[in-house]
Design a protein around this motif. Structure first.
Motif, PDB file in Angstrom:
ATOM      1  N   GLY A   1     -48.248 -23.723 -61.633  1.00 57.79           N
ATOM      2  CA  GLY A   1     -49.607 -24.060 -61.348  1.00 57.79           C
ATOM      3  C   GLY A   1     -50.381 -22.544 -61.632  1.00 57.79           C
ATOM      4  O   GLY A   1     -51.665 -22.883 -62.112  1.00 57.79           O
ATOM      5  N   LEU A   2     -49.952 -21.855 -61.437  1.00 60.58           N
ATOM      6  CA  LEU A   2     -50.519 -20.400 -61.861  1.00 60.58           C
ATOM      7  C   LEU A   2     -50.645 -20.106 -63.439  1.00 60.58           C
ATOM      8  O   LEU A   2     -51.665 -19.562 -63.872  1.00 60.58           O
ATOM      9  CB  LEU A   2     -49.744 -19.090 -61.150  1.00 60.58           C
ATOM     10  N   LEU A   3     -49.773 -20.582 -64.158  1.00 61.57           N
ATOM     11  CA  LEU A   3     -49.769 -20.565 -65.668  1.00 61.57           C
ATOM     12  C   LEU A   3     -50.993 -21.711 -66.029  1.00 61.57           C
ATOM     13  O   LEU A   3     -51.347 -21.538 -66.882  1.00 61.57           O
ATOM     14  CB  LEU A   3     -48.290 -21.067 -66.044  1.00 61.57           C
ATOM     15  N   MET A   4     -51.170 -22.754 -65.344  1.00 61.80           N
ATOM     16  CA  MET A   4     -52.224 -23.710 -65.492  1.00 61.80           C
ATOM     17  C   MET A   4     -53.528 -23.619 -65.191  1.00 61.80           C
ATOM     18  O   MET A   4     -54.334 -24.589 -64.912  1.00 61.80           O
ATOM     19  CB  MET A   4     -51.619 -24.921 -65.092  1.00 61.80           C
ATOM     20  N   GLN A   5     -53.744 -22.503 -64.393  1.00 62.78           N
ATOM     21  CA  GLN A   5     -55.132 -22.021 -63.890  1.00 62.78           C
ATOM     22  C   GLN A   5     -56.258 -22.486 -64.823  1.00 62.78           C
ATOM     23  O   GLN A   5     -57.378 -23.106 -64.233  1.00 62.78           O
ATOM     24  CB  GLN A   5     -55.215 -20.817 -63.352  1.00 62.78           C
ATOM     25  N   ASN A   6     -56.210 -22.391 -65.891  1.00 63.54           N
ATOM     26  CA  ASN A   6     -57.367 -22.562 -66.842  1.00 63.54           C
ATOM     27  C   ASN A   6     -57.410 -23.900 -67.400  1.00 63.54           C
ATOM     28  O   ASN A   6     -58.141 -24.427 -68.190  1.00 63.54           O
ATOM     29  CB  ASN A   6     -57.389 -21.838 -68.124  1.00 63.54           C
ATOM     30  N   GLN A   7     -56.286 -24.547 -67.209  1.00 67.24           N
ATOM     31  CA  GLN A   7     -56.143 -26.159 -66.985  1.00 67.24           C
ATOM     32  C   GLN A   7     -55.973 -27.088 -65.975  1.00 67.24           C
ATOM     33  O   GLN A   7     -55.305 -28.001 -65.978  1.00 67.24           O
ATOM     34  CB  GLN A   7     -54.952 -26.343 -68.210  1.00 67.24           C
ATOM     35  N   ALA A   8     -56.743 -26.525 -65.074  1.00 67.33           N
ATOM     36  CA  ALA A   8     -56.579 -27.210 -63.779  1.00 67.33           C
ATOM     37  C   ALA A   8     -57.032 -28.945 -63.996  1.00 67.33           C
ATOM     38  O   ALA A   8     -56.281 -29.917 -63.181  1.00 67.33           O
ATOM     39  CB  ALA A   8     -57.612 -26.912 -62.725  1.00 67.33           C
TER      40      ALA A   8
ATOM     41  N   ILE B   1     -39.412 -34.054 -57.051  1.00 69.25           N
ATOM     42  CA  ILE B   1     -40.339 -34.654 -58.148  1.00 69.25           C
ATOM     43  C   ILE B   1     -41.826 -34.766 -57.462  1.00 69.25           C
ATOM     44  O   ILE B   1     -42.762 -34.271 -57.927  1.00 69.25           O
ATOM     45  CB  ILE B   1     -40.006 -35.909 -58.595  1.00 69.25           C
ATOM     46  N   GLY B   2     -41.756 -35.176 -56.326  1.00 74.44           N
ATOM     47  CA  GLY B   2     -42.990 -35.481 -55.455  1.00 74.44           C
ATOM     48  C   GLY B   2     -43.549 -34.032 -55.185  1.00 74.44           C
ATOM     49  O   GLY B   2     -44.816 -33.969 -55.076  1.00 74.44           O
ATOM     50  N   VAL B   3     -42.738 -33.252 -54.598  1.00 72.40           N
ATOM     51  CA  VAL B   3     -43.093 -32.039 -54.255  1.00 72.40           C
ATOM     52  C   VAL B   3     -43.828 -31.039 -55.401  1.00 72.40           C
ATOM     53  O   VAL B   3     -44.736 -30.527 -55.191  1.00 72.40           O
ATOM     54  CB  VAL B   3     -41.907 -30.954 -53.649  1.00 72.40           C
ATOM     55  N   PHE B   4     -43.393 -31.151 -56.377  1.00 70.40           N
ATOM     56  CA  PHE B   4     -43.589 -30.474 -57.573  1.00 70.40           C
ATOM     57  C   PHE B   4     -45.157 -31.069 -58.121  1.00 70.40           C
ATOM     58  O   PHE B   4     -46.036 -30.429 -58.463  1.00 70.40           O
ATOM     59  CB  PHE B   4     -42.877 -30.645 -58.858  1.00 70.40           C
ATOM     60  N   CYS B   5     -44.987 -32.332 -58.053  1.00 68.23           N
ATOM     61  CA  CYS B   5     -46.458 -32.869 -58.766  1.00 68.23           C
ATOM     62  C   CYS B   5     -47.524 -32.864 -57.828  1.00 68.23           C
ATOM     63  O   CYS B   5     -48.735 -33.009 -58.236  1.00 68.23           O
ATOM     64  CB  CYS B   5     -46.021 -34.432 -59.069  1.00 68.23           C
ATOM     65  N   LEU B   6     -47.228 -32.699 -56.535  1.00 65.94           N
ATOM     66  CA  LEU B   6     -48.377 -32.587 -55.574  1.00 65.94           C
ATOM     67  C   LEU B   6     -48.825 -31.112 -55.324  1.00 65.94           C
ATOM     68  O   LEU B   6     -50.108 -30.918 -55.158  1.00 65.94           O
ATOM     69  CB  LEU B   6     -47.716 -33.041 -53.931  1.00 65.94           C
ATOM     70  N   LEU B   7     -47.907 -30.046 -55.412  1.00 69.68           N
ATOM     71  CA  LEU B   7     -48.123 -28.797 -55.203  1.00 69.68           C
ATOM     72  C   LEU B   7     -48.845 -27.956 -56.409  1.00 69.68           C
ATOM     73  O   LEU B   7     -49.922 -27.352 -56.404  1.00 69.68           O
ATOM     74  CB  LEU B   7     -46.646 -28.002 -54.722  1.00 69.68           C
ATOM     75  N   CYS B   8     -48.218 -28.575 -57.477  1.00 71.14           N
ATOM     76  CA  CYS B   8     -48.727 -27.827 -58.856  1.00 71.14           C
ATOM     77  C   CYS B   8     -50.325 -27.945 -59.121  1.00 71.14           C
ATOM     78  O   CYS B   8     -50.904 -26.747 -59.525  1.00 71.14           O
ATOM     79  CB  CYS B   8     -47.963 -28.377 -60.100  1.00 71.14           C
ATOM     80  N   PRO B   9     -50.788 -29.173 -59.005  1.00 72.64           N
ATOM     81  CA  PRO B   9     -52.392 -29.029 -59.168  1.00 72.64           C
ATOM     82  C   PRO B   9     -53.103 -28.344 -58.152  1.00 72.64           C
ATOM     83  O   PRO B   9     -53.867 -27.759 -58.318  1.00 72.64           O
ATOM     84  CB  PRO B   9     -52.442 -30.643 -58.975  1.00 72.64           C
ATOM     85  N   VAL B  10     -52.517 -28.054 -56.787  1.00 73.83           N
ATOM     86  CA  VAL B  10     -53.501 -27.374 -55.881  1.00 73.83           C
ATOM     87  C   VAL B  10     -53.298 -25.861 -56.275  1.00 73.83           C
ATOM     88  O   VAL B  10     -54.282 -25.210 -55.947  1.00 73.83           O
ATOM     89  CB  VAL B  10     -52.398 -27.444 -54.564  1.00 73.83           C
ATOM     90  N   ILE B  11     -52.358 -25.304 -56.821  1.00 75.87           N
ATOM     91  CA  ILE B  11     -52.085 -24.044 -57.334  1.00 75.87           C
ATOM     92  C   ILE B  11     -52.960 -23.965 -58.264  1.00 75.87           C
ATOM     93  O   ILE B  11     -53.697 -22.914 -58.618  1.00 75.87           O
ATOM     94  CB  ILE B  11     -50.575 -23.532 -57.394  1.00 75.87           C
ATOM     95  N   ALA B  12     -52.652 -24.859 -59.434  1.00 73.38           N
ATOM     96  CA  ALA B  12     -53.781 -24.671 -60.458  1.00 73.38           C
ATOM     97  C   ALA B  12     -55.449 -24.440 -60.287  1.00 73.38           C
ATOM     98  O   ALA B  12     -55.849 -23.639 -60.821  1.00 73.38           O
ATOM     99  CB  ALA B  12     -53.351 -25.859 -61.490  1.00 73.38           C
ATOM    100  N   GLU B  13     -55.511 -25.351 -59.271  1.00 73.23           N
ATOM    101  CA  GLU B  13     -57.141 -25.554 -58.982  1.00 73.23           C
ATOM    102  C   GLU B  13     -57.540 -24.245 -58.030  1.00 73.23           C
ATOM    103  O   GLU B  13     -58.493 -23.869 -57.926  1.00 73.23           O
ATOM    104  CB  GLU B  13     -57.571 -26.918 -58.122  1.00 73.23           C
ATOM    105  N   ASN B  14     -56.634 -23.985 -57.107  1.00 72.62           N
ATOM    106  CA  ASN B  14     -57.028 -22.985 -55.971  1.00 72.62           C
ATOM    107  C   ASN B  14     -56.631 -21.482 -56.138  1.00 72.62           C
ATOM    108  O   ASN B  14     -56.792 -20.432 -55.134  1.00 72.62           O
ATOM    109  CB  ASN B  14     -56.459 -23.427 -54.708  1.00 72.62           C
ATOM    110  N   GLY B  15     -55.679 -21.464 -57.114  1.00 70.84           N
ATOM    111  CA  GLY B  15     -55.104 -19.945 -57.231  1.00 70.84           C
ATOM    112  C   GLY B  15     -56.105 -18.677 -57.336  1.00 70.84           C
ATOM    113  O   GLY B  15     -55.994 -17.706 -56.494  1.00 70.84           O
ATOM    114  N   ALA B  16     -57.098 -18.889 -58.109  1.00 75.22           N
ATOM    115  CA  ALA B  16     -58.117 -17.860 -58.213  1.00 75.22           C
ATOM    116  C   ALA B  16     -58.925 -17.626 -56.960  1.00 75.22           C
ATOM    117  O   ALA B  16     -59.075 -16.612 -56.577  1.00 75.22           O
ATOM    118  CB  ALA B  16     -59.129 -18.300 -59.435  1.00 75.22           C
ATOM    119  N   VAL B  17     -59.064 -18.836 -56.066  1.00 77.83           N
ATOM    120  CA  VAL B  17     -59.955 -18.746 -55.147  1.00 77.83           C
ATOM    121  C   VAL B  17     -59.203 -18.089 -53.897  1.00 77.83           C
ATOM    122  O   VAL B  17     -59.652 -17.134 -53.138  1.00 77.83           O
ATOM    123  CB  VAL B  17     -60.111 -20.247 -54.542  1.00 77.83           C
TER     124      VAL B  17
END
Length: 412
Positions: A24-31, A194-210
């Motif tokens: 998620g942190l690596l994908m912050q620019n590709q949220a 699998i569910g945990v990864f797919c649910l959490l990764c987008p949240v980190i990607a979208e909110n990491g900077a905030v």
């Protein structure tokens, strides 16, 4: 791969959680990519969990009630659970207010000039009471209204007890259906990593900077309060009234806590929470009643969130809360936790009620709305942990009562 499969579920979920944070942190620019192509698989998993929750609640509560064979016993268990949930919610709000007041100099002062927020209308007391009772058999299950599902299960369970021997075929059918849906749950939970990864990764990607930004301090205070409440209130409760080591309790609860953190769904975590509580010694008849009830009305994490956010919003508007206002917040948050049960976005509705109760601008919710999901992950984890602690305590008290009765009978 074989070594990963041999890991306990908690270990698999933890690895998935760490990977989700890193990716998620690596994908912050590709949220957008994370939201469009990773999140849907998490949603599929969460849908499967939600699909199984209603039949599990319905049949497990009916099975639990019927197994007790005594309506008064059900009343005692329910009364003890509601009292425990109410007290811990009051403690949670108090902890949130005390720590937030100590840390309010640490909070950022955000601009409030252009704020706007339309609060959802909170239900009145009478409408809350009326809405507990279903008006037909199907709609509570279709709408996932857990309070109404619980009431349905109780009414049917009581009726089976009162019918007596003639209801034996119904009892067997309920037990079989309960086992079938529990097996479905077991199959779905194997997909948890699998569910945990797919649910959490987008949240980190979208909110990491905030999170790294101005609201990080508010989030930090809220999470500190979550940790204090869990370590102090739940540890003391399970040790004193549940006869269980706090370390053993939290170790046994780890799979459910990790799942709750990533999914931010108390109801979605219910099947795994039941499994963890039973492994820790809670009886099936208690977990089948106390945990669904707790997933609906117990909101310790949400109560802490109310306290912290009320102090933060007040500080942004240059308002110092009085002692009387803080007492009002404790009472409002405690009562609202039951009053808003089953309401979509209950956390925001509760916060609006709390702010209105002490005359704070409801528009202040806009200050924290952007990171509500991050708050929600922590408060959901605390909520389900509180549910499990209640199940452990009620089970222990039930066993102690049964033992006391046996001893009294033997002495006659």
């Amino acid at each position: 791969m074989k070594k990963l499969r041999k890991l306990p579920l908690a270990g698999q979920i933890f690895i998935a959680l760490v990977l989700a944070i890193i990716v998620g942190l690596l994908m912050q620019n590709q949220a957008a990519i994370a939201n469009n192509y990773i999140k849907p698989f998490g949603t599929i998993f969460l849908n499967l969990v939600k699909f199984i929750v209603v039949p599990i609640v319905l049949f497990s509560i009916m099975a639990g009630v019927v197994s007790m064979k005594d309506i008064r016993k059900v009343g005692k268990i329910g009364g003890t659970a509601v009292l425990y949930y109410t007290l811990t919610t009051a403690f949670a709000t108090t902890i949130g207010l005390v720590i937030a007041n100590l840390a309010k100099g640490f909070f950022p002062k955000l601009a409030t000039g252009n704020l706007s927020y339309t609060a959802s209308k909170a239900p009145s007391l009478m409408s809350t009471i009326v809405n507990i009772f279903p008006d037909n058999f199907i709609s509570p299950m279709v709408n996932n209204n857990m309070l109404q599902v619980i009431v349905m299960a109780l009414i049917i369970g009581f009726a089976i007890i009162l019918v007596g021997e003639k209801a034996e075929p119904a009892i067997k059918a309920i037990d079989v259906l309960n086992e079938i849906f529990m097996k479905c749950m077991d199959m779905i939970l194997h997909l948890s990593p699998i569910g945990v990864f797919c649910l959490l990764c987008p949240v980190i990607a979208e909110n990491g900077a905030v999170v790294i930004g101005s609201l990080a301090k508010v989030l930090l205070v809220a999470y500190l309060c979550f940790a204090i409440h869990a370590v102090v209130v739940y540890s003391l409760s399970v040790r004193a009234a549940g006869g269980l080591s706090p370390l053993q309790f939290f170790k046994g609860m780890l799979p459910a806590m990790l799942f709750a953190f990533s999914s931010a769904s108390s109801v979605g975590t219910l099947p795994l929470n039941m499994e963890c509580a039973e492994k820790l010694g809670a009886s099936k008849e208690v977990t089948s009643f106390v945990l669904p009830l707790g997933a609906t009305i117990n909101m310790d994490g949400t109560a802490i969130y109310q306290g912290v956010c009320a102090v933060f919003i007040a500080s942004c508007f240059g308002i110092n809360l009085t002692f009387g206002q803080m007492i009002t917040i404790v009472l409002t948050a405690t009562l609202a936790s039951i009053g808003t049960a089953g309401v979509p976005g209950a956390g925001m509705v509760m916060l609006a009620m709390v702010l209105q109760s002490v005359g704070l601008p409801v528009a202040g919710i806009a200050l924290v709305a952007g990171v509500d999901r991050i708050f929600d992950m922590g408060r959901t984890t605390l909520n389900i942990t509180g549910d499990a602690s209640c199940a452990i305590i009620v089970s222990h008290l039930q066993k102690a009562r049964a033992k006391a009765k046996e001893m009294a009978y033997a002495d006659r």
